[in-house]
Scaffold this active site. Sequence first.
Site, PDB file in Angstrom:
ATOM      1  N   GLY A  17     119.054 112.603 104.876  1.00 57.25           N
ATOM      2  CA  GLY A  17     119.055 112.766 105.683  1.00 57.25           C
ATOM      3  C   GLY A  17     117.663 112.181 105.952  1.00 57.25           C
ATOM      4  O   GLY A  17     116.609 111.890 105.827  1.00 57.25           O
ATOM      5  N   ASP A 132     107.818 126.625 110.004  1.00 58.42           N
ATOM      6  CA  ASP A 132     109.146 126.274 110.512  1.00 58.42           C
ATOM      7  C   ASP A 132     110.678 126.403 110.377  1.00 58.42           C
ATOM      8  O   ASP A 132     111.318 125.915 109.615  1.00 58.42           O
ATOM      9  CB  ASP A 132     109.157 124.546 111.173  1.00 58.42           C
TER      10      ASP A 132
END
Length: 503
Positions: A17, A132
């Site tokens: 990714g 995050d």
Amino acid sequence: MDLPERIGDYTVERELGAGGMGTVYLARSRGGRTVAVKVARPELAADPHFRARFRAEVEAARRVGGFHTAQVVDADPDAAAPWLATAYIAGPTLSGLLAAEGPMDEARLRLLGAALAEALQAIHSCGLIHRDLKPGNIIMADDGPRVLDFGIARALESTRLTSTGAAFGTPGFLAPEQAQGLEVGAAADVFALGAVLVAAAGGDAFGEGTPVMLMYRAVHEPPDLSAVPEGLRPVVAACLAKDPAQRPTPKGLLDLFAPDTAVQTPTPDAAGYTPTMPAPPAVSAAPTQTARRAAAASAAPTVGPTATPAAAPAGKRRGRLAAAVAGALVVLGGAGYGIYVSSFPKATYELTTPDTLAAGAYRRDPEGTNFTDPQPDRWGQRDELHHSATYVGTGEAPEFQKVEVYGSSGRYLFPELERDALIDAMTVSGNENVSEPARTISVTGSDVGFRCTTVDQRTVCAWGDDNTTVAIGFTPAADSLELAAAETRKIRDDIRTPIAQQP
């Protein structure tokens, strides 16, 4: 796209990714171990600030152990393209699992909460803050959840891409202090953990919408915990406290999430951020209309006593915030969103409240509400001064007996949001009869459109621009919104004055 053959000593097999830092590859060590190698984007590789921060974060990340993280096994901050290798964890992300299987029940939520608390405890003990945490950064491995991407966000924050007052992370999981670009501590990860649990229960702590919508709600509105099982709501509510000092620590959460521990509201003994008040009570349902009004009132300008400060129902308020996204640049990536808030506009206009308006059609009522009130800086505005003035119609204006001017001058990132908060404050009472739904009306000679509505016996028109946000109430209600908008333009010309022309 051609794959690199090798990264360091690792043979690349395929791409996994791409995200905010760069591209992630599945690779294999010479001994046959599979790893995930994340390679920095070229613009980051060229930034010495990123390299310096990345080097420091990697050293700290190497020390993170525990059962619930993907351990850092190798890195080269000095490579032409800096890279980081972690153990490859097979399994779907939490977001993928939820999409495939649906929400978790209370028992699974407790296990997930305890696992994430252990992971954060390991990360924080090494001096790192994740920044995050979200469902996309959690792998649901066979032996339990694993947290990815710790130690990366802070390095990204140090690059030239960020600016003063910027927030890095994923809206919907960003703590209020992150959304406002303030100093971030370990408590921000606990906030994100709470939002992750809401998502795992099938909800959205701060609804859906644009990144700026979600950031605004995280700062100003209570979370929606209606999807969370009742037994877990007090704990999740404590995680999502607006004040970082009110959130439990990961260690305290372990006692609260452990399956064999009775559910209890977090106390100062269980929390390590030195709470100054008891944890919030359990939330039994979605935020009520009353709760939403209270949240909106804290964000909306203070208005005169004849107005009723209140927020519109959830759907009404949330639909209005879309225009606010124009004030920010949103950078998407696997490591989250980067929200880079543009600089505040210059102060070129201010408001005045003269003795008469519209060529003498209205004169100030000395017995009405008349004041100016300086406001502290807050999210989305600077140098704000509230104004309130009441005028009565003269023989020149038979249509309107009274005109109420409520507004502010200052510097606004999202003037449409401020405008709509004013409209809500002047129109929403809970029993209102909206006889003319809100419309935006363009008037010849005006550089802005006027948002107008008729509620009960009053028509309200408002505008928002870089320096002024004003709502004007006309009583009795106007025969048409167009008539009220035309009158609003006249009044705007009288009260919105270039600063350079002031003595």
